[in-house]
Design an enzyme around this catalytic site. Sequence first.
Site, PDB file in Angstrom:
ATOM      1  CG  ASP A  57      22.679  39.453  53.435  1.00 10.09           C
ATOM      2  OD1 ASP A  57      22.144  39.346  54.613  1.00 10.09           O
ATOM      3  OD2 ASP A  57      21.533  40.459  53.389  1.00 10.09           O
ATOM      4  CG  HIS A 108      -0.453  25.340  69.894  1.00  7.14           C
ATOM      5  ND1 HIS A 108      -0.793  25.975  69.940  1.00  7.14           N
ATOM      6  CD2 HIS A 108      -0.449  24.172  70.753  1.00  7.14           C
ATOM      7  CE1 HIS A 108      -0.649  26.737  70.994  1.00  7.14           C
ATOM      8  NE2 HIS A 108      -0.141  25.418  71.881  1.00  7.14           N
ATOM      9  CB  THR A 167      17.373  43.011  61.070  1.00  9.26           C
ATOM     10  OG1 THR A 167      16.798  42.623  59.245  1.00  9.26           O
ATOM     11  CG2 THR A 167      18.105  44.772  61.123  1.00  9.26           C
ATOM     12  CB  CYS A 221      19.641  39.274  56.428  1.00 11.24           C
ATOM     13  SG  CYS A 221      18.050  39.450  56.641  1.00 11.24           S
ATOM     14  CG  HIS A 269       2.712  27.794  70.495  1.00 12.08           C
ATOM     15  ND1 HIS A 269       1.556  28.799  71.823  1.00 12.08           N
ATOM     16  CD2 HIS A 269       2.643  26.827  71.540  1.00 12.08           C
ATOM     17  CE1 HIS A 269       2.013  28.187  73.031  1.00 12.08           C
ATOM     18  NE2 HIS A 269       2.721  27.159  72.776  1.00 12.08           N
TER      19      HIS A 269
END
Length: 149
Positions: A7, A132, A66, A64, A97
């Site tokens: 964004d 994993h 954050t 974006c 992992h």
Amino acid sequence: MIALGCDHGGYNLMVAVKNYLDKNNIAYTDFGTDSEESVDYPVYAYKVAKAVTEGGCELGILCCGTGIGISMAANKVKGVRAAVVNNEFGAEMTRRHNHANILCMGGRVITEEQAVKFTDIFLHTPEEGDRHDKRVDMITAIENGTFEE
Ligand code: RB5
């Protein structure tokens, strides 16, 4: 093929990531946005999530402000394991992992140099199997409603 989306809050990072991919001849499909004009991050999260789960792209990168909102939206699509990464260790471990298939970063959190470094690590770190695989299968079972404690 790497699927890219961002964004306005992640646009600066995505420009840096695209420069890195161009320099290293790594193929990508850019799903936008293409400027710092305000847009809605779920639109781009959805496009990249679909490209990774159904469109033949091996991995995705979403940015974006954050990295958080765009990861939340992407993780609603079945088969997506999108991870917000803020350091090099996370970039490596989420591939090794968690078998993350989408890297998410925040343009208001990290620098362009960090975004390039995390991208490089993410794209070049293999998934580890054994225990994993089992844990990632458990995540998938939760997603499918078949998880048993
Ligand atoms: C847009 O202002 C901002 O909310 C968005 O980029 C992102 O940070 C959401 O999680």
